[in-house]
Design a protein around this motif. Sequence first.
Motif, PDB file in Angstrom:
ATOM      1  N   ARG A 118       0.812  -1.216   0.000  1.00 20.37           N
ATOM      2  CA  ARG A 118       0.000   0.000   0.000  1.00 20.37           C
ATOM      3  C   ARG A 118       0.847   1.269   0.000  1.00 20.37           C
ATOM      4  N   ASP A 119       2.109   1.149   0.467  1.00 20.61           N
ATOM      5  CA  ASP A 119       2.954   2.344   0.490  1.00 20.61           C
ATOM      6  C   ASP A 119       3.965   2.331  -0.670  1.00 20.61           C
ATOM      7  N   ALA A 120       3.618   1.605  -1.737  1.00 20.48           N
ATOM      8  CA  ALA A 120       4.520   1.520  -2.892  1.00 20.48           C
ATOM      9  C   ALA A 120       4.765   2.910  -3.489  1.00 20.48           C
ATOM     10  N   SER A 121       5.995   3.139  -3.936  1.00 22.28           N
ATOM     11  CA  SER A 121       6.335   4.412  -4.569  1.00 22.28           C
ATOM     12  C   SER A 121       5.828   4.401  -6.014  1.00 22.28           C
ATOM     13  N   PRO A 122       5.760   5.580  -6.649  1.00 19.14           N
ATOM     14  CA  PRO A 122       5.342   5.607  -8.063  1.00 19.14           C
ATOM     15  C   PRO A 122       6.186   4.680  -8.932  1.00 19.14           C
ATOM     16  N   ASP A 123       7.483   4.565  -8.611  1.00 17.01           N
ATOM     17  CA  ASP A 123       8.347   3.664  -9.380  1.00 17.01           C
ATOM     18  C   ASP A 123       7.970   2.205  -9.159  1.00 17.01           C
ATOM     19  N   ASP A 124       7.650   1.865  -7.896  1.00 16.12           N
ATOM     20  CA  ASP A 124       7.216   0.495  -7.598  1.00 16.12           C
ATOM     21  C   ASP A 124       5.950   0.167  -8.377  1.00 16.12           C
ATOM     22  N   ILE A 125       5.040   1.147  -8.417  1.00 16.57           N
ATOM     23  CA  ILE A 125       3.769   0.944  -9.112  1.00 16.57           C
ATOM     24  C   ILE A 125       4.033   0.687 -10.588  1.00 16.57           C
TER      25      ILE A 125
END
Length: 379
Positions: free
Chosen positions: A13-20
């Motif tokens: 849920r706290d993924a960064s935009p890059d993770d997404i």
Amino acid sequence: MAGDYYEILNISRDASPDDIKRGYRRLARKYHPDVNKEPGAEERFKEVNRAHEVLSDPELKARYDRFGEPGVSSSGQGGFSDFGDVGGFADIFETIFSGFGGGGVGTGTPQRRRSGPVRGEDLRLDLKLEFREAIFGGEKEIRIPHLETCKTCTGTGAKPGTGVKTCQTCNGTGQVRRATRTPFGSFAQVSVCPTCNSEGQVIEEKCETCSGVGRTQVTKKLKITIPQGVDNGTRLRVAREGDAGLRNGAPGDLYVYLFVEEDKEFKRDGVNILSEITVSYLQAILGCRIPINTVDGETELTIPPGTQPNTILTLEDKGVPRLGNPVSRGDHLITIKINIPTRINAEERELLEQLAKIRGEAAGKEGGLEGFLGKMFRG
Ligand code: ZN
């Protein structure tokens, strides 16, 4: 489409935009219908697209985090998949996997430095296409209200003939300092200059056309090229047709979301066209050639002798051109319905009873005929 978007992309849920973005690319590659033919893969691909669509947009993501799916669903449409610059990219892979150009919708990190150039906003336009327009593409004229750089002042906001002058409040620094004395010493407090909003300059006289804003609202007519094979949910990017930038910033992009109207006769299943045709029981038994409509116009279809109800016949290459590779087309699948008459005249009855007798199936006047037809069309 239910399911948690974070779970769909397999990220926390706290993924960064890059993770997404990484999560999305990995799964989009895995489930893309051109590479994965397993059942359910296309559904997964759509879910993954939808999840990315929402989570990569800071505004939508915030709404989703607060309200869940109802916060982000609009008119019940499913996921949108991108098809790059109109008239540009030819390969959908290129578009999906290279991300989005120019810090646009997808990246969610608009550059907004004070007094530097500011990129214009991206805009969205919903466009309805007729069934055949989506299949064969073509030119489409659209009208898009957007902000253009003011022609009178070329975006400076200053009345022509007048200039800009150094802001007197802050002497051009864009900041105002105030010294605060406390028992512990003297502190300088710095804040944004309220007169020039940190720009350091103010215009002498405002441009009358744009009231000093530097941009004006204009409805522009544009011709865009719809590629062959687009579908409900395809998103086209028209580069640089969003709002004009500020202070020589690049213009935003225009995103055209496509909605395809239904057809009375044909349905679409990806690159395949589906339709039905009804033939008589005699045509089904004896076989025949009948005229049939395709998206290309009328052609002839061969019904082979002994065709069973709900048989699906295939007209190859009469389907939808593949998006990005229109020389390759899907098929037209025709479901054969067989009409069994509810009334027959005396002559027909006599002939059918003779037939039934030949086949040894006559078991009484009514029962015999029904039994005969029943056996013939079972299934
Ligand atoms: Zn102006």
